[in-house]
Scaffold this motif. Structure first.
Motif, PDB file in Angstrom:
ATOM      1  N   LYS A 179     -50.143  -6.075 -11.794  1.00  9.79           N
ATOM      2  CA  LYS A 179     -51.140  -7.150 -11.777  1.00  9.79           C
ATOM      3  C   LYS A 179     -51.103  -7.933 -13.077  1.00  9.79           C
ATOM      4  O   LYS A 179     -51.065  -7.346 -14.169  1.00  9.79           O
ATOM      5  CB  LYS A 179     -52.547  -6.570 -11.571  1.00  9.79           C
ATOM      6  N   TRP A 236     -45.880 -13.943  -6.286  1.00 12.81           N
ATOM      7  CA  TRP A 236     -47.170 -13.825  -6.970  1.00 12.81           C
ATOM      8  C   TRP A 236     -48.270 -14.073  -5.935  1.00 12.81           C
ATOM      9  O   TRP A 236     -48.290 -15.117  -5.284  1.00 12.81           O
ATOM     10  CB  TRP A 236     -47.312 -14.849  -8.092  1.00 12.81           C
ATOM     11  N   LEU A 250     -55.232 -12.989  -6.330  1.00 17.98           N
ATOM     12  CA  LEU A 250     -56.205 -12.015  -5.846  1.00 17.98           C
ATOM     13  C   LEU A 250     -57.522 -12.668  -5.450  1.00 17.98           C
ATOM     14  O   LEU A 250     -58.337 -12.049  -4.766  1.00 17.98           O
ATOM     15  CB  LEU A 250     -56.436 -10.934  -6.908  1.00 17.98           C
ATOM     16  N   GLU A 285     -56.411 -13.606 -11.704  1.00 17.20           N
ATOM     17  CA  GLU A 285     -55.529 -12.470 -11.453  1.00 17.20           C
ATOM     18  C   GLU A 285     -54.528 -12.748 -10.328  1.00 17.20           C
ATOM     19  O   GLU A 285     -54.861 -13.382  -9.326  1.00 17.20           O
ATOM     20  CB  GLU A 285     -56.354 -11.233 -11.091  1.00 17.20           C
ATOM     21  N   TYR A 286     -53.323 -12.251 -10.536  1.00 17.80           N
ATOM     22  CA  TYR A 286     -52.259 -12.347  -9.529  1.00 17.80           C
ATOM     23  C   TYR A 286     -51.560 -10.995  -9.440  1.00 17.80           C
ATOM     24  O   TYR A 286     -51.350 -10.324 -10.446  1.00 17.80           O
ATOM     25  CB  TYR A 286     -51.215 -13.403  -9.909  1.00 17.80           C
ATOM     26  N   GLU A 287     -51.190 -10.626  -8.245  1.00 13.66           N
ATOM     27  CA  GLU A 287     -50.403  -9.419  -8.040  1.00 13.66           C
ATOM     28  C   GLU A 287     -48.935  -9.802  -7.899  1.00 13.66           C
ATOM     29  O   GLU A 287     -48.599 -10.722  -7.151  1.00 13.66           O
ATOM     30  CB  GLU A 287     -50.871  -8.687  -6.787  1.00 13.66           C
ATOM     31  N   THR A 321     -48.324  -2.731 -15.060  1.00 16.22           N
ATOM     32  CA  THR A 321     -47.614  -2.157 -13.918  1.00 16.22           C
ATOM     33  C   THR A 321     -48.517  -1.191 -13.156  1.00 16.22           C
ATOM     34  O   THR A 321     -49.341  -0.485 -13.739  1.00 16.22           O
ATOM     35  CB  THR A 321     -46.366  -1.398 -14.379  1.00 16.22           C
ATOM     36  N   TYR A 322     -48.322  -1.157 -11.832  1.00 19.00           N
ATOM     37  CA  TYR A 322     -49.036  -0.189 -11.006  1.00 19.00           C
ATOM     38  C   TYR A 322     -48.357   1.178 -11.054  1.00 19.00           C
ATOM     39  O   TYR A 322     -49.001   2.219 -11.039  1.00 19.00           O
ATOM     40  CB  TYR A 322     -49.043  -0.644  -9.546  1.00 19.00           C
ATOM     41  N   CYS A 349     -45.440  -8.899  -6.463  1.00 16.69           N
ATOM     42  CA  CYS A 349     -44.778  -8.088  -5.458  1.00 16.69           C
ATOM     43  C   CYS A 349     -43.311  -8.505  -5.391  1.00 16.69           C
ATOM     44  O   CYS A 349     -42.956  -9.625  -5.773  1.00 16.69           O
ATOM     45  CB  CYS A 349     -45.415  -8.266  -4.083  1.00 16.69           C
ATOM     46  N   THR A 403     -53.203 -10.497 -15.407  1.00 15.49           N
ATOM     47  CA  THR A 403     -54.558 -10.977 -15.669  1.00 15.49           C
ATOM     48  C   THR A 403     -54.501 -12.044 -16.749  1.00 15.49           C
ATOM     49  O   THR A 403     -54.137 -11.767 -17.892  1.00 15.49           O
ATOM     50  CB  THR A 403     -55.469  -9.821 -16.127  1.00 15.49           C
ATOM     51  N   PRO A 449     -45.753  -3.850  -4.046  1.00 17.98           N
ATOM     52  CA  PRO A 449     -46.545  -4.187  -5.241  1.00 17.98           C
ATOM     53  C   PRO A 449     -45.931  -3.590  -6.501  1.00 17.98           C
ATOM     54  O   PRO A 449     -45.532  -2.429  -6.523  1.00 17.98           O
ATOM     55  CB  PRO A 449     -47.918  -3.569  -4.942  1.00 17.98           C
TER      56      PRO A 449
END
Length: 452
Positions: A294, A215, A218, A255-257, A66-67, A259, A296, A291
């Motif tokens: 991320k 998703w 990146l 990698e995918y973010e 988590t961000y 949101c 990984t 966001p």
């Protein structure tokens, strides 16, 4: 001298365990030979029942971090703290496929993600296109049948699809996505993913918000045109699977973010469309992407069957703080997935290692949706009140660059001209309702194909 253990020559010595039990060297095989029976029966049963859809797939493992804390929006424990890590499994797939379907064939690609949280398994089971053909699960079997080979010849029959689309005006928006270059993927490492349906997040105070999952790769997005996709399908039908596997094997993380879009349920009263309609997208200007964290992926499975193929995903695998909305398509998906898993993997599918969750599973631990919400009304079978089948299809067409528009028109025309006359007129009418120029261009290109 002792007898030669390998009188026929060659490198391999005779191995007693490689021979059936017989009456003498040349006699009949005995039914009592349990070793032979077990070897053959194991072989016969080792290939499990395939998924009804999304048959061809490949997977990867990794972590989600988590961000920031999402405590303001949801009670979901794995989203409460910044930097919190959760193990994940992802299965990428082709919706209408068999194990030999080329990865670059025009198709809907599945993007199913499992979060192994301390509170249980949470799944986001989506696709690489943000909308779908239909908004009611009642028509899902018809949809898959239309995209599948002919039951008579077992050969591809585009006419079946166009006849179906002629009966499905709400599928016009999906058509503008699937028949653009988005429908022919270069790599799952470079594709977006969407939850498609609308979910609900609930915070500790009980406030509910509608949620859409996104998703974002990146590494950026990459797609193929129809000709490139055909060439690659002939050279390497497993191109996307190989690309993912080789990248991870070479130490390259994928990698995918994650949101989300959030909406106050009260907005449904003023929007020109139904926000629970999965044939629609939400404006990112009105409902910006927020966001969350991320993902990984950095590990290939060591055993595909047990680590990926036996995974039993379901949109009803929820954790406290995340619920289902009244999206008709989602409601249908929410229970039939588990029935499909029982048929494919057996009644104890939750006991298979890839499906086990922290603290075990029991019906009492399941998270249900809508606790405390008042529900009243007559029982009906009806469409939604604000269908608006064409506005977003036109907006999607006009949002494309000139070259993407040209390929979308050509991709549709290259198949539609072979459909029945009635299907042609229906579909062209839908395209014109979305954008008059869109329909005219497809009609003109169809005439070119007819004259070739």
């Amino acid at each position: 001298m002792p007898p030669d253990p390998n009188p026929g020559g060659g490198c391999a010595p005779a191995v007693p365990g490689n021979h059936s039990q017989t009456v003498g060297d040349d006699g009949p095989v005995l039914v009592q030979d349990g070793i032979l029976h077990e070897r053959l029966e194991t072989f016969v049963h080792q290939k499990g029942i395939e998924r009804a859809v999304h048959t061809k797939g490949y997977g990867a493992l990794g972590t989600f971090q988590t961000y920031q804390s999402m405590r303001e929006y949801t009670k979901a424990a794995f989203l409460q703290g910044a930097g919190r890590r959760t193990k994940v499994l992802v299965r990428f797939s082709l919706a209408v496929s068999n194990r030999g379907t080329p990865d670059t064939a025009r198709n809907v690609h599945g993007f199913a993600t499992r979060f192994y949280t301390d509170e249980g398994n949470f799944d986001i089971v989506g696709n690489h296109i943000p909308v779908f053909f239909i908004r009611d699960a009642m028509r899902f079997p018809e949809t898959i049948a239309a995209l599948s080979p002919s039951p008579q010849s077992n050969l591809a029959d585009p006419g079946r699809f166009w006849d179906y689309l002629a009966r499905t005006p709400e599928g016009t928006h999906m058509l503008t996505w699937l028949y653009s270059d988005v429908g022919t993927l270069a790599s799952v490492r470079h594709m977006r993913g969407f939850g498609i349906n609308t979910f609900v997040w609930v915070n500790a105070e009980g406030r509910r918000r509608y949620i859409k999952y996104h998703w974002i790769p990146l590494a950026g997005e990459e797609y193929l045109d129809r000709q490139q996709a055909g060439e690659l399908a002939a050279k390497d039908p497993d191109a996307a699977a190989r690309d993912l596997y080789d990248a991870l094997a070479n130490g390259e993380a994928v990698e995918y973010e994650l949101c989300v879009q959030m909406m106050d349920p009260c907005d449904a009263q003023t929007l020109p469309f139904d926000p629970l309609d999965d044939t629609k997208v939400w404006s990112e200007e009105s409902y910006p992407l927020i966001p969350v964290g991320k993902m990984t992926l950095d590990q290939n499975p060591e055993d595909y069957k047990t680590q990926v193929e036996q995974a039993a995903f379901s949109p009803a695998n929820l954790v406290e703080g995340i619920e289902l909305s009244a999206d008709k398509m989602l409601q249908g998906r929410s229970f039939i997935y588990w029935d499909a898993q029982r048929r494919r993997l057996g009644p104890d599918f939750r006991g298979i290692p890839v499906n086990r969750q922290q603290g075990g599973w029991s019906p009492q631990k399941m998270v249900t949706s809508g606790q405390g919400l008042p529900v009243a009304g007559e029982l009906v079978r009806a469409d939604i009140q604000k269908p608006d089948d064409f506005t977003q299809a036109g907006e999607r067409y006009r949002s494309l660059s000139a070259d993407w528009q040209e390929r979308l028109v050509d991709n549709i025309a290259s198949e539609l001209y072979l459909a029945s006359q009635s299907a042609q007129e229906c579909v062209l009418g839908y395209l014109s309702a979305a954008d008059a120029g869109f329909g005219e261009r497809v009609r003109a290109r169809m005439e070119e194909y007819k004259q070739k």
